[in-house]
Design an enzyme around this catalytic site. Structure first.
Site, PDB file in Angstrom:
ATOM      1  N   ARG A  62     -20.606  62.324   5.146  1.00  0.00           N
ATOM      2  CA  ARG A  62     -20.703  63.399   4.150  1.00  0.00           C
ATOM      3  C   ARG A  62     -19.499  64.324   4.258  1.00  0.00           C
ATOM      4  O   ARG A  62     -19.042  64.608   5.365  1.00  0.00           O
ATOM      5  CB  ARG A  62     -21.982  64.213   4.365  1.00  0.00           C
ATOM      6  CG  ARG A  62     -22.305  65.135   3.203  1.00  0.00           C
ATOM      7  CD  ARG A  62     -23.531  65.954   3.479  1.00  0.00           C
ATOM      8  NE  ARG A  62     -24.720  65.127   3.671  1.00  0.00           N
ATOM      9  CZ  ARG A  62     -25.846  65.569   4.233  1.00  0.00           C
ATOM     10  NH1 ARG A  62     -25.924  66.807   4.659  1.00  0.00           N
ATOM     11  NH2 ARG A  62     -26.874  64.766   4.355  1.00  0.00           N
ATOM     12  N   SER A 119     -26.904  63.717  -1.597  1.00  0.00           N
ATOM     13  CA  SER A 119     -28.290  64.141  -1.413  1.00  0.00           C
ATOM     14  C   SER A 119     -28.540  65.477  -2.109  1.00  0.00           C
ATOM     15  O   SER A 119     -28.311  65.613  -3.296  1.00  0.00           O
ATOM     16  CB  SER A 119     -28.633  64.184   0.074  1.00  0.00           C
ATOM     17  OG  SER A 119     -30.010  64.379   0.243  1.00  0.00           O
ATOM     18  N   HIS A 120     -28.978  66.484  -1.378  1.00  0.00           N
ATOM     19  CA  HIS A 120     -29.340  67.780  -1.967  1.00  0.00           C
ATOM     20  C   HIS A 120     -28.215  68.811  -1.798  1.00  0.00           C
ATOM     21  O   HIS A 120     -28.416  69.991  -2.077  1.00  0.00           O
ATOM     22  CB  HIS A 120     -30.594  68.313  -1.276  1.00  0.00           C
ATOM     23  CG  HIS A 120     -30.388  68.455   0.194  1.00  0.00           C
ATOM     24  ND1 HIS A 120     -30.509  67.392   1.055  1.00  0.00           N
ATOM     25  CD2 HIS A 120     -30.004  69.504   0.942  1.00  0.00           C
ATOM     26  CE1 HIS A 120     -30.212  67.806   2.272  1.00  0.00           C
ATOM     27  NE2 HIS A 120     -29.908  69.073   2.242  1.00  0.00           N
ATOM     28  N   LYS A 160     -24.913  56.818   2.400  1.00  0.00           N
ATOM     29  CA  LYS A 160     -25.996  56.365   3.279  1.00  0.00           C
ATOM     30  C   LYS A 160     -25.940  54.842   3.327  1.00  0.00           C
ATOM     31  O   LYS A 160     -25.648  54.205   2.315  1.00  0.00           O
ATOM     32  CB  LYS A 160     -27.354  56.821   2.744  1.00  0.00           C
ATOM     33  CG  LYS A 160     -27.542  58.328   2.793  1.00  0.00           C
ATOM     34  CD  LYS A 160     -28.885  58.751   2.240  1.00  0.00           C
ATOM     35  CE  LYS A 160     -29.000  60.285   2.306  1.00  0.00           C
ATOM     36  NZ  LYS A 160     -30.224  60.785   1.676  1.00  0.00           N
ATOM     37  N   ASP A 180     -35.704  65.477  -4.385  1.00  0.00           N
ATOM     38  CA  ASP A 180     -34.386  65.970  -4.008  1.00  0.00           C
ATOM     39  C   ASP A 180     -33.318  65.194  -4.784  1.00  0.00           C
ATOM     40  O   ASP A 180     -33.633  64.282  -5.554  1.00  0.00           O
ATOM     41  CB  ASP A 180     -34.177  65.938  -2.490  1.00  0.00           C
ATOM     42  CG  ASP A 180     -33.775  64.585  -1.954  1.00  0.00           C
ATOM     43  OD1 ASP A 180     -34.172  63.568  -2.552  1.00  0.00           O
ATOM     44  OD2 ASP A 180     -33.057  64.529  -0.942  1.00  0.00           O
ATOM     45  N   ASP A 203     -31.216  62.891  -4.462  1.00  0.00           N
ATOM     46  CA  ASP A 203     -31.075  61.430  -4.471  1.00  0.00           C
ATOM     47  C   ASP A 203     -32.415  60.716  -4.324  1.00  0.00           C
ATOM     48  O   ASP A 203     -32.456  59.497  -4.171  1.00  0.00           O
ATOM     49  CB  ASP A 203     -30.092  60.964  -3.401  1.00  0.00           C
ATOM     50  CG  ASP A 203     -30.601  61.175  -1.994  1.00  0.00           C
ATOM     51  OD1 ASP A 203     -31.316  62.173  -1.762  1.00  0.00           O
ATOM     52  OD2 ASP A 203     -30.294  60.344  -1.121  1.00  0.00           O
ATOM     53  N   ASP A 253     -34.991  60.638  -2.109  1.00  0.00           N
ATOM     54  CA  ASP A 253     -35.675  60.125  -0.917  1.00  0.00           C
ATOM     55  C   ASP A 253     -36.582  61.180  -0.267  1.00  0.00           C
ATOM     56  O   ASP A 253     -37.205  60.911   0.756  1.00  0.00           O
ATOM     57  CB  ASP A 253     -34.697  59.528   0.108  1.00  0.00           C
ATOM     58  CG  ASP A 253     -33.611  60.477   0.546  1.00  0.00           C
ATOM     59  OD1 ASP A 253     -33.666  61.665   0.183  1.00  0.00           O
ATOM     60  OD2 ASP A 253     -32.695  60.020   1.260  1.00  0.00           O
ATOM     61  N   ARG A 254     -36.662  62.381  -0.872  1.00  0.00           N
ATOM     62  CA  ARG A 254     -37.573  63.402  -0.337  1.00  0.00           C
ATOM     63  C   ARG A 254     -38.405  63.977  -1.475  1.00  0.00           C
ATOM     64  O   ARG A 254     -37.890  64.272  -2.549  1.00  0.00           O
ATOM     65  CB  ARG A 254     -36.790  64.525   0.352  1.00  0.00           C
ATOM     66  CG  ARG A 254     -36.067  64.023   1.588  1.00  0.00           C
ATOM     67  CD  ARG A 254     -35.489  65.138   2.430  1.00  0.00           C
ATOM     68  NE  ARG A 254     -34.507  65.902   1.709  1.00  0.00           N
ATOM     69  CZ  ARG A 254     -34.597  67.218   1.496  1.00  0.00           C
ATOM     70  NH1 ARG A 254     -35.615  67.904   1.967  1.00  0.00           N
ATOM     71  NH2 ARG A 254     -33.655  67.840   0.835  1.00  0.00           N
ATOM     72  N   HIS A 279     -39.246  63.380   3.729  1.00  0.00           N
ATOM     73  CA  HIS A 279     -39.006  61.936   3.834  1.00  0.00           C
ATOM     74  C   HIS A 279     -40.340  61.304   4.252  1.00  0.00           C
ATOM     75  O   HIS A 279     -40.850  61.596   5.350  1.00  0.00           O
ATOM     76  CB  HIS A 279     -38.008  61.615   4.954  1.00  0.00           C
ATOM     77  CG  HIS A 279     -36.577  61.923   4.649  1.00  0.00           C
ATOM     78  ND1 HIS A 279     -35.795  61.110   3.868  1.00  0.00           N
ATOM     79  CD2 HIS A 279     -35.778  62.934   5.047  1.00  0.00           C
ATOM     80  CE1 HIS A 279     -34.567  61.606   3.801  1.00  0.00           C
ATOM     81  NE2 HIS A 279     -34.533  62.717   4.517  1.00  0.00           N
TER      82      HIS A 279
END
Ligand SMILES: [Zn+2]
Length: 465
Positions: free
Chosen positions: A19, A107-108, A117, A241, A243, A245-246, A328
């Protein structure tokens, strides 16, 4: 771009992902080098084919092109699944039997960030695996070949698979918030085929995130969802979120249903078909979750915080369900064991529909405790693990009951408190949970006393859920 030696900015190869700030610490040349080094690992393990996806950030398409170039220059065939959530990439890699998968996502994080990832075969790629990419790139120790790339569209198949596990006799009215993140299109298509009435918020992908930040575990990001649930009289609301995944969820009263509470509800479902199964949660989770799993006949297992660590532990123990406070949540009973927030929403709607009573009632039936949210405070990178070691040594000398799976989690008659070092930032994270307000104050005083003895000002923290 070439196969010359390459050095990454020291901050970008992290514990669970890559990242950085686009154009500053993360460039197209970095993405090419990740493609070459990750591709080299795949080729040396005998692999030939990988899947690549990307999220809705403005920088993602250009970074994807560079990543794919690096992979094909290793001789790999790259299946480009295009724009979508991270779990769609995981789904593609699994269903297509790929040797690896790479997802370009920030992501967020704020819009100027991006990252990657990765999965290798069926396992998460993290920790030393990621550091090793830096070693390969620095030496330009690359596999060479003439690969190829092909675009494939799995969206219809993925949506059908998500919807397949919906079972619910009672139609629900649900508000959904994609936060303009990468789930938006799949969310629209999924809700079009699910029974019930669905009200969609911020369901266009926009990498500038014009409405609110796509992180549904931060209460201020749930305000829009709470408003719509109240105005429209919805049964519940779910958010994702950036992407996908949460997950975040609220009941019809607008109250947040936290990750550990969701996990308790899911456990009741999963243990019906997997009696005695091991259910894993991270050290931040409520004691009431572990107690609830045991009450339902399951085997509760507390494990380290970190989505890759939980995934690895699940595979090792054959667990059908695991989750983190961060949202997650991993189903491996009918699903693949990866964290897919849209799938979690399908399962949540299913269990609420089947229960014949509101999510709020299910939530209120869980044992009620008082706890703090996560309290985070800055500490130097050099001190963060040392502080934990000092605190642990003092506690053991006092004869305290200490669980040291990840930091220290200390049980007292009032409840428990936790202090752990973040793997990804120079912060310590604390949390406490008690049966009473007085008890919570006593736990916070114990925590503050330990921190003071290690030279850290006690953080101020309010009561949470
Ligand atoms: Zn995410």
């Amino acid at each position: 771009m070439s196969g010359a030696t390459h050095r990454f900015h020291p901050t970008v190869l992290r514990e669970y992902d890559i990242r950085g700030v686009v154009g500053e610490t993360l460039t197209e040349a970095d993405l090419y080098a990740v493609g070459r080094s990750f591709g080299t690992v795949v080729v040396r393990e005998g692999g030939r084919r990988v899947c690549v996806g990307y999220d809705g950030r403005l920088s993602s398409p250009v970074l994807e092109t560079a990543l794919v170039a690096g992979l094909t220059d290793c001789g790999l065939v790259v299946e480009r699944i295009g724009l979508g959530p991270t779990p769609m990439l995981y789904y593609a890699a699994r269903e297509r039997g790929a040797d690896g998968g790479l997802m370009i996502t920030g992501s967020h994080n704020p819009p100027n960030y991006n990252g990657i990832k990765m999965v290798l075969g069926k396992r998460p790629f993290y920790g030393q695996d990621i550091q090793n990419l830096g070693v390969i790139a620095a030496a330009a120790d690359y596999a060479e070949g003439q690969g190829a790339s092909v675009a494939i569209d799995l969206k219809a198949e993925y949506v059908a698979r998500l919807a397949k596990d919906y079972v619910g006799p009672r139609p629900l009215k649900v508000a959904w918030d994609a936060g303009n993140g990468a789930t938006a299109e799949i969310m629209r298509r999924l809700t079009a085929v699910l029974p019930g009435e669905h009200i969609l918020l911020f369901d266009t992908i926009d990498g500038t995130f014009p409405n609110h930040h796509p992180d549904p575990t931060v209460p201020e990001n749930l305000v829009d969802l709470q408003r719509v649930v109240a105005e429209q009289g919805c049964d519940l609301g779910v958010g994702f979120d950036g992407d996908g995944d949460r997950i975040g969820a609220i009941d019809h009263l607008g109250r947040i249903v936290w990750g550990d509470q969701l996990l308790a509800l899911y456990s009741a479902e999963v243990l019906k078909t997997h009696p005695g199964g091991t259910i894993i949660a991270d050290v931040k989770a409520s004691q009431t979750l572990f107690d609830e799993v045991a009450r339902l006949g399951g085997k509760p297992l507390m494990w380290k915080t970190g989505h890759s660590l939980l995934k690895a532990k699940m595979a090792e123990t054959g667990s059908p369900l695991a989750g983190e406070m961060s949202g997650h949540i991993f189903f491996a009973d009918k699903w693949y064991g990866f964290d897919d927030a849209l799938y979690c929403a399908v399962r949540l709607l299913s269990l609420v529909s089947q229960a014949g009573e509101p999510l709020a009632a299910l939530r209120d039936r869980l044992p009620q405790v008082i706890n703090t949210p996560e309290i985070r405070f800055q500490v130097s990178e050099e001190r963060k693990f040392a502080v934990i070691a000092e605190v642990k040594a003092r506690l053991l000398a006092e004869g305290a009951k200490v669980n040291d799976i990840d930091g220290v989690r200390v049980n007292t008659p009032d409840g428990w408190w936790l202090l752990r070092a973040s793997n990804t930032q120079d912060v310590l994270v604390a949390r406490a949970e008690a049966f009473s307000d007085d008890g919570l104050e006593r736990l916070k005083a114990l925590l503050a006393g330990q921190l003071r003895q290690s030279g850290i000002d006690a953080p101020a923290g309010g009561s949470g859920h």
